[in-house]
Design a protein around this motif. Structure first.
Motif, PDB file in Angstrom:
ATOM      1  N   CYS A 166       0.824  -1.213   0.000  1.00 31.60           N
ATOM      2  CA  CYS A 166       0.000   0.000   0.000  1.00 31.60           C
ATOM      3  C   CYS A 166       0.856   1.259   0.000  1.00 31.60           C
ATOM      4  CB  CYS A 166      -0.928   0.022   1.218  1.00 31.60           C
ATOM      5  SG  CYS A 166      -2.285  -1.159   1.133  1.00 31.60           S
ATOM      6  N   THR A 167       1.918   1.254   0.792  1.00 28.49           N
ATOM      7  CA  THR A 167       2.644   2.513   1.003  1.00 28.49           C
ATOM      8  C   THR A 167       3.722   2.758  -0.045  1.00 28.49           C
ATOM      9  OG1 THR A 167       4.182   1.409   2.513  1.00 28.49           O
ATOM     10  CG2 THR A 167       2.282   2.512   3.500  1.00 28.49           C
ATOM     11  N   ARG A 168       4.087   1.741  -0.840  1.00 32.56           N
ATOM     12  CA  ARG A 168       5.151   1.902  -1.852  1.00 32.56           C
ATOM     13  C   ARG A 168       4.572   2.061  -3.240  1.00 32.56           C
ATOM     14  NH1 ARG A 168       6.867   2.098   3.175  1.00 32.56           N
ATOM     15  NH2 ARG A 168       9.138   2.085   3.275  1.00 32.56           N
ATOM     16  N   GLY A 169       3.291   2.345  -3.341  1.00 28.58           N
ATOM     17  CA  GLY A 169       2.689   2.447  -4.666  1.00 28.58           C
ATOM     18  C   GLY A 169       1.950   1.162  -4.981  1.00 28.58           C
ATOM     19  N   GLY A 170       2.644   0.045  -4.999  1.00 29.75           N
ATOM     20  CA  GLY A 170       1.992  -1.255  -5.186  1.00 29.75           C
ATOM     21  C   GLY A 170       2.166  -1.820  -6.576  1.00 29.75           C
ATOM     22  N   GLY A 171       2.099  -0.968  -7.578  1.00 29.42           N
ATOM     23  CA  GLY A 171       2.277  -1.423  -8.958  1.00 29.42           C
ATOM     24  C   GLY A 171       3.655  -1.058  -9.472  1.00 29.42           C
TER      25      GLY A 171
END
Lengths: 361, 269
Positions: free
Chosen positions: A125-130
């Motif tokens: 969630c916190t690192r962007g995810g994609g």
């Protein structure tokens, strides 16, 4: 004064979205978020708003992309595996600068995992995810009331930054029934969505609009570097302006707990137990998991505080805390391995956290 | 002279050879400065832009149309058509079109996709839209290969067809069989219209334009999902000259993928 209801966090998400003027919800069945999708299926048609059950979580986020491109507030909700499936389009929405709200009611992982509570999606969630360079603001409610209020804030921030915003809850916050006062929150004016596709007839200037997730095909930016600079600027502005956390008994605290969601409530209870025992414990409860309160934690570390992270995973938040203290302070962990029983029904309980506090103080 | 003018001249030249008469001028919805240089020589995909532009103008829907374009050669159509447009991640246009159409039910919302984008990576969004009977139009350009990435095997590649991932020709025993989109889509109850056309002759171009008109009309009449598949030459990846590509369409593609309407109903029971 809003209407008072005795509802689960998952249902509070629905009332929050309705209060925020969300016009479209698309969802796919997955436990433990089904109450959210079912609420929208039940309530949105009555309100003359859009609900569709998608064919998959890929479908959910793509339908959201379409409705967001058309200029309305749109959202979806999911859990672990479905959240993973959405990441490609989340990345595309960050590039296309499309606002949306996605709720991740966390369950256990990795893989299929158990369908009950856990807090293992923090990194994703916190690192962007994609793929690619982007971040989303991540709001982490710890009650039904906050589920309702933070969903409203999420829609405002999504429109303000033209970027997806994530509301990261968990199965306990989602299924916990509490009294909620449902009230529309005003956050201030936002510019018109003049960029949205509506058909040329709906544009005052009669000119075409294009929603493009490549940034390259039609030279939305003069160069690839210009696109990246714009995204970087946006991320910096979010970090400067949108950090939110709750400090609990922090004034004189020398042992600082860090937690979010259900474990923040457990940690708060443990702080109360420690204070009753004369231990100067305090809590930093993350309201935004990203941006993260690095500076606040660093200052406390410089003052000689110790840290205890309480999270229902093998240790994800703890990496951010370690990054913040830069080796200046001890950082301890109460993790998913400290649950009261070893099955997927196990929970981190206040007693266990209090034991750890006594051990490390 | 603009580069777009070259395309029109080239098209008119071809028409002169075949029919000795001018069949159309430049539709206003075609953006002139981009048309003419993006596509490879002999590619039929720009004709889809022309056909869509002509149909939208005839229906008077140019300023109420929203196109949803996929990744692939077809995405260049986004630059050619002067309408509101959405570019999507690969294979997803039916989903995004659904989102747009649910917000603006009175607009014409259509997708343009390749055969790989719709039938392979896009099978989930396609099946979703078909199952929900979304009132959108899907236009699939079938050139029997992945064009943009250099000519790999597609779900529509023919038996024995040499592609970069079937260097010895497509072996049906190992790779399965060509997918027939128009026939398959016609079997869904929520579908109002399904047809397959081609651009290999002026007659087929005009017939295909009629199919697109019917498909948009079904959407305007709120009947159900409408679909048009269009066989398009890809001389670059077929390793054929533009003229030989026309022959290949006639002799190989059309026998495998017959032209015509497979479903055409005014009401879904």
């Amino acid at each position: 004064m809003g209407e008072r209801m005795f509802i689960e966090g998952n249902i509070a998400v629905g009332w929050g979205a309705a209060s925020a003027g969300c016009q479209a919800f698309f969802g796919y069945p997955i436990t433990p978020q089904n109450e959210i999708t079912e609420w929208f299926a039940r309530e949105f048609p009555k309100m003359g708003r859009i609900f569709a059950q998608s064919q998959s979580e890929l479908g959910s986020i793509n339908l959201v992309y379409g409705a967001a491109a058309a200029g309305v507030r749109a959202m979806t909700s999911t859990s672990g595996p479905g959240w993973s499936l959405m990441q490609e389009t989340m990345s595309d929405m960050a590039n296309a600068e499309l606002p949306c709200v996605v709720v991740d009611v966390q369950r256990g992982g990795p893989g299929g995992g158990p369908i009950r509570h856990a807090q293992q999606d923090y990194f994703q969630c916190t690192r962007g995810g994609g793929h690619g360079d982007y971040r989303n603001i991540v709001l982490a409610p710890a009650s039904s009331q906050e589920s309702c209020d933070l969903v409203q804030l999420a829609f405002y921030l999504a429109d303000k930054y033209r970027n997806p915003v994530v509301v990261m809850t968990d199965a306990i916050i989602g299924r916990l029934r509490e009294t909620v006062e449902v009230e529309k929150i005003e956050f201030g004016p936002l510019p018109d969505k003049d960029w949205a596709v509506k058909g040329k007839a709906r544009h005052k200037d009669g000119k075409r609009r294009i929603v493009d997730h490549s940034g390259d095909l039609l030279r939305r930016y003069p160069s690839y570097r210009a696109l990246l600079q714009s995204l970087e600027q946006k991320m910096k502005q979010m970090q400067e302006s949108e950090l939110r956390y709750e400090g609990y008994k922090m004034e004189d605290a020398s042992l600082i707990l860090v937690a979010y969601g259900y474990t923040a409530r457990v940690a708060k209870e443990a702080v109360n137990m420690a204070r009753a025992d004369g231990i100067k414990a305090g809590l930093i409860r993350l309201i935004t998991a990203w941006p993260f309160p690095y500076q606040v934690i660093r200052e406390k570390a410089c003052q000689g505080g110790k840290f205890l992270v309480v999270e229902d995973s093998l240790g994800q938040v703890i990496e951010d805390v370690r990054f913040a203290v830069e080796g200046r302070a001890e950082v301890h962990l109460v993790s998913i391995l400290d649950r009261h029983i070893p099955t997927d029904g196990g929970m981190i309980l206040p007693d266990k956290v209090f034991d750890k506090i006594k051990e490390i103080q | 002279m603009s580069q777009g003018g070259r395309l029109e001249d080239a098209m008119n030249e071809e028409v002169k050879v075949v029919t000795k008469q001018r069949v159309a001028g430049r539709p206003k919805l075609l953006v002139p400065q981009i048309a003419g240089f993006i596509y490879c020589p002999g590619c039929h995909e720009p004709l889809a832009a022309r056909a869509i532009a002509e149909v939208l103008e005839k229906l008077g829907m140019g300023d109420r149309a929203i196109g949803v374009f996929d990744i692939g050669c077809n995405s260049f159509l986004l630059g050619m058509l002067d309408i509101d447009a959405v570019l999507t991640p690969h294979g997803r246009p039916p989903d995004m079109a659904t989102g747009v159409k649910r917000v603006y039910p009175d607009n014409i919302v259509f997708t343009v996709q390749g055969d790989g984008g719709l039938l392979s990576i896009g099978a989930d969004p396609l099946l979703g839209a078909l199952t929900r009977a979304e009132k959108i139009t899907i236009i699939m350009l079938n050139n029997a290969v992945y064009g943009t990435t250099g000519g790999q095997m597609a779900p529509t590649s023919l038996e024995g067809q040499v592609t970069t991932t079937t260097p010895n020709g497509r072996d049906l025993a190992r790779t399965g069989f060509p997918t027939h989109a128009a026939e398959m889509i016609a079997t869904f109850r929520g579908v109002a219209y399904s047809a397959r056309g081609a651009f290999n002759t002026p007659k087929n171009y005009m017939r295909t334009r009629k199919y697109i008109t019917s498909a948009f009309q079904k959407q305007m009449d709120n009947v159900g999902l409408s679909f048009v598949e269009i066989i398009c030459a890809c001389p670059e990846n077929w390793r054929l000259s533009p003229i030989d590509s026309l022959k290949w369409i006639e002799e190989k593609m059309i026998p495998e993928f017959p032209l015509g309407e497979f479903k055409n109903v005014d009401r879904i029971e």
